[in-house]
Each structure stands twice: as structure tokens, then as C-alpha cells.
Design an enzyme around this catalytic site. Sequence first.
Site, PDB file in Angstrom:
ATOM      1  N   GLY A 150       2.226   2.507  10.728  1.00  0.00           N
ATOM      2  CA  GLY A 150       3.143   3.629  10.555  1.00  0.00           C
ATOM      3  C   GLY A 150       3.836   4.057  11.836  1.00  0.00           C
ATOM      4  O   GLY A 150       4.481   5.100  11.874  1.00  0.00           O
ATOM      5  N   GLU A 206      -5.415  -4.895  10.673  1.00  0.00           N
ATOM      6  CA  GLU A 206      -4.403  -3.865  10.884  1.00  0.00           C
ATOM      7  C   GLU A 206      -4.719  -3.103  12.172  1.00  0.00           C
ATOM      8  O   GLU A 206      -5.543  -2.176  12.147  1.00  0.00           O
ATOM      9  CB  GLU A 206      -4.389  -2.891   9.713  1.00  0.00           C
ATOM     10  CG  GLU A 206      -4.088  -3.529   8.383  1.00  0.00           C
ATOM     11  CD  GLU A 206      -3.526  -2.523   7.393  1.00  0.00           C
ATOM     12  OE1 GLU A 206      -2.397  -2.697   6.946  1.00  0.00           O
ATOM     13  OE2 GLU A 206      -4.216  -1.532   7.093  1.00  0.00           O
ATOM     14  N   HIS A 227      -9.541   1.024   4.696  1.00  0.00           N
ATOM     15  CA  HIS A 227      -8.282   1.215   5.435  1.00  0.00           C
ATOM     16  C   HIS A 227      -8.537   2.160   6.607  1.00  0.00           C
ATOM     17  O   HIS A 227      -9.370   3.059   6.505  1.00  0.00           O
ATOM     18  CB  HIS A 227      -7.221   1.795   4.496  1.00  0.00           C
ATOM     19  CG  HIS A 227      -5.868   1.856   5.122  1.00  0.00           C
ATOM     20  ND1 HIS A 227      -5.493   2.865   5.961  1.00  0.00           N
ATOM     21  CD2 HIS A 227      -4.816   1.000   5.056  1.00  0.00           C
ATOM     22  CE1 HIS A 227      -4.256   2.628   6.386  1.00  0.00           C
ATOM     23  NE2 HIS A 227      -3.820   1.513   5.854  1.00  0.00           N
ATOM     24  N   LYS A 280       0.156   4.232  -0.415  1.00  0.00           N
ATOM     25  CA  LYS A 280      -0.515   5.432   0.116  1.00  0.00           C
ATOM     26  C   LYS A 280      -0.242   6.634  -0.803  1.00  0.00           C
ATOM     27  O   LYS A 280      -0.127   6.453  -2.017  1.00  0.00           O
ATOM     28  CB  LYS A 280      -0.084   5.677   1.566  1.00  0.00           C
ATOM     29  CG  LYS A 280      -0.293   4.432   2.433  1.00  0.00           C
ATOM     30  CD  LYS A 280      -0.151   4.687   3.912  1.00  0.00           C
ATOM     31  CE  LYS A 280      -0.352   3.374   4.661  1.00  0.00           C
ATOM     32  NZ  LYS A 280      -0.281   3.535   6.106  1.00  0.00           N
ATOM     33  N   GLU A 330      -7.061   4.645   7.612  1.00  0.00           N
ATOM     34  CA  GLU A 330      -6.953   6.077   7.265  1.00  0.00           C
ATOM     35  C   GLU A 330      -8.222   6.560   6.576  1.00  0.00           C
ATOM     36  O   GLU A 330      -8.640   7.708   6.746  1.00  0.00           O
ATOM     37  CB  GLU A 330      -5.692   6.297   6.405  1.00  0.00           C
ATOM     38  CG  GLU A 330      -4.430   6.173   7.251  1.00  0.00           C
ATOM     39  CD  GLU A 330      -3.212   5.622   6.534  1.00  0.00           C
ATOM     40  OE1 GLU A 330      -3.156   5.673   5.293  1.00  0.00           O
ATOM     41  OE2 GLU A 330      -2.301   5.124   7.238  1.00  0.00           O
ATOM     42  N   SER A 336       3.245  -1.886  10.434  1.00  0.00           N
ATOM     43  CA  SER A 336       4.696  -1.904  10.667  1.00  0.00           C
ATOM     44  C   SER A 336       5.337  -3.253  10.359  1.00  0.00           C
ATOM     45  O   SER A 336       6.274  -3.669  11.037  1.00  0.00           O
ATOM     46  CB  SER A 336       5.021  -1.456  12.096  1.00  0.00           C
ATOM     47  OG  SER A 336       4.617  -0.107  12.293  1.00  0.00           O
ATOM     48  N   ASN A 360       0.866  -1.177   0.000  1.00  0.00           N
ATOM     49  CA  ASN A 360       0.000   0.000   0.000  1.00  0.00           C
ATOM     50  C   ASN A 360       0.906   1.232   0.000  1.00  0.00           C
ATOM     51  O   ASN A 360       1.449   1.603   1.035  1.00  0.00           O
ATOM     52  CB  ASN A 360      -0.885  -0.036   1.258  1.00  0.00           C
ATOM     53  CG  ASN A 360      -1.722   1.213   1.431  1.00  0.00           C
ATOM     54  OD1 ASN A 360      -1.797   2.052   0.521  1.00  0.00           O
ATOM     55  ND2 ASN A 360      -2.357   1.354   2.583  1.00  0.00           N
TER      56      ASN A 360
HETATM   57  P1  PGA Z   1       2.722   0.460   7.685  1.00  0.00           P
HETATM   58  O1  PGA Z   1       1.271   0.631   7.017  1.00  0.00           O
HETATM   59  O2  PGA Z   1       3.285  -0.829   7.151  1.00  0.00           O
HETATM   60  O3  PGA Z   1       3.496   1.665   7.229  1.00  0.00           O
HETATM   61  O4  PGA Z   1       2.520   0.416   9.149  1.00  0.00           O
HETATM   62  C1  PGA Z   1       0.406  -0.461   6.851  1.00  0.00           C
HETATM   63  C2  PGA Z   1      -0.886  -0.011   6.240  1.00  0.00           C
HETATM   64  O5  PGA Z   1      -1.344   1.087   6.552  1.00  0.00           O
HETATM   65  O6  PGA Z   1      -1.494  -0.744   5.427  1.00  0.00           O
END
Ligand code: PGA
Length: 262
Positions: free
Chosen positions: A181, A175, A103, A13, A105, A221, A11
Amino acid sequence: MAARRRIVAGNWKMNLDHAAAVALTEGVAAGAAGCSGVELILCPPAVYLEAVAAALQLADGNSPSGVTLGGQNMSDQPKGAFTGEIAAAMLLDVGCRSCILGHSERRTLFGETDEIVNTKTKAALAAGLTPIVCVGETLEEREQDRTAAVVSEQIAGSLAGLSAADLARTIIAYEPVWAIGTGKVATPEQAQAVHALIRQQLASLADADTAAQVVIQYGGSVKPDNAAVLAAQPDIDGALVGGASLKADDFLAIASHFAAAD
Ligand code: PGA
């Protein structure tokens, strides 16, 4: 029953530019052969989908490297006056096979509810796209011991009304919001416990055979140095990778751990 598929998705983003997106795609495609047994999906920003499709040499959604293309979000509407939105058919048209939906976000920054995620999931399935439906609790919810209740409500709401056949085609990404993140990864035991609960819930929504087929990814992460222990868990079938998917070597190293776990 055949072993469950293993799927690692990147992803990206809202990162990279055109040249960096193409270079990253070429890097992943060049190394994908080293991760046989794992399906790789790249989810670039929508404006770079066609550039990534070209770099993958996609034809009918298939590429010589086996890497496929996915969206990061889509509309629940098929077409029309929805400024700024993208329809499932448009994603398919530029070569996508899948799309991330709900997601955290999207849920927290753009107000997506389980109902919205549910209508998008149904629209994706109806169009022939594989939905990657994301669920996960916040830190506060985990600390209040509400993880199971929150995830179960998200699963029930986001997947309401899906047939067993549609559930079998759906990818779920667990997640934990506190791990996205932040560099704080869930322990393999924490992740496995939630994955097992999700699979149990899928069995009650459909049946045990269907639940056994559903690919459940972990996200939050995931890095090359923590992927192996996650991949070793019985109900963790892949990863949804954010930050580490922006480097081809890291993304491929993560995928290779899921290949090795079989
Ligand atoms: P990250 O993001 O690996 O940077 O923690 C995962 C995601 O948001 O799908």
C-alpha cells in the site's frame, strides 16, 4: 516436471460496497479469458462473498470464466461460540476455494502470530481450502539486514507440521510490509532473492520436488507497470494484489503479464 501454476489473487481488503463488488467481479470475469494460463482468485470482504459467487456463477467452486473465490481470513476453529468469526467450512459453503492467512495487516493490527497462522493453515487444509500464507519483513528488519531470518522464521512457524502433500497445496505470498500500500515495490532482484530462499527452505521442510511445485506469489504495490519484470523472475509465480485489484482493467493487466511470462 510440469511448469508451476501461475496464480494472481485480488485482496480487496475492507473496500467497495455491494454494487461495486458485483461490478468489479463482472469486469474481471469478462476479461479473464484474456489471461489464459493464469488462475485468478477474488478475495472480497466476507459479507460480499455470496454476491461475488453469484456474479461469477459459481457452482461447486468453479465458474464459467475460471475465476475462483477466496476469503481474506478465517478462524482456526470449526464452529461454535466465536462471535464475529468465520469457519473454513463456511467459506467452502459459499464457494471459496482458498483463503488468505496471516496477512501482515492481520499480524500487525490483530496480533496474529506464526502459531495462530499455523493453526489456521492446518484448519484450512483439513477442510479442503487452499491457504495463501503471507510472510514478509518490515522496513526496519530489512534495514537491519534481517530479511532472510525474519521470513525464514515466519515460514518455519506458519508451516510447522505440514506434510509434503499439504505444502504442495499451499500458496505462499511474500509481501514485504514496507511495500504494501506504499507504492514502493520491491525490485525484481530483491523479490526473487527472497522467493529463492523460501523455495530452498521448503525443500528442506519437505523435498526438492515439493518445493518446486509450490506457488510463491509476490505482493506489495504490484501494478500493471511493474508486473512484467516481477513475472519474469524464475521463482515469482504470481501476485497477491491489493490496491490495483480494485480496478478490473488493472487487475487483468497484471494477470496478463504473468500469462505472458510462461
Ligand atoms: P497492495 O497490497 O497491492 O495495495 O500493496 C497488497 C496486499 O496487501 O496484499
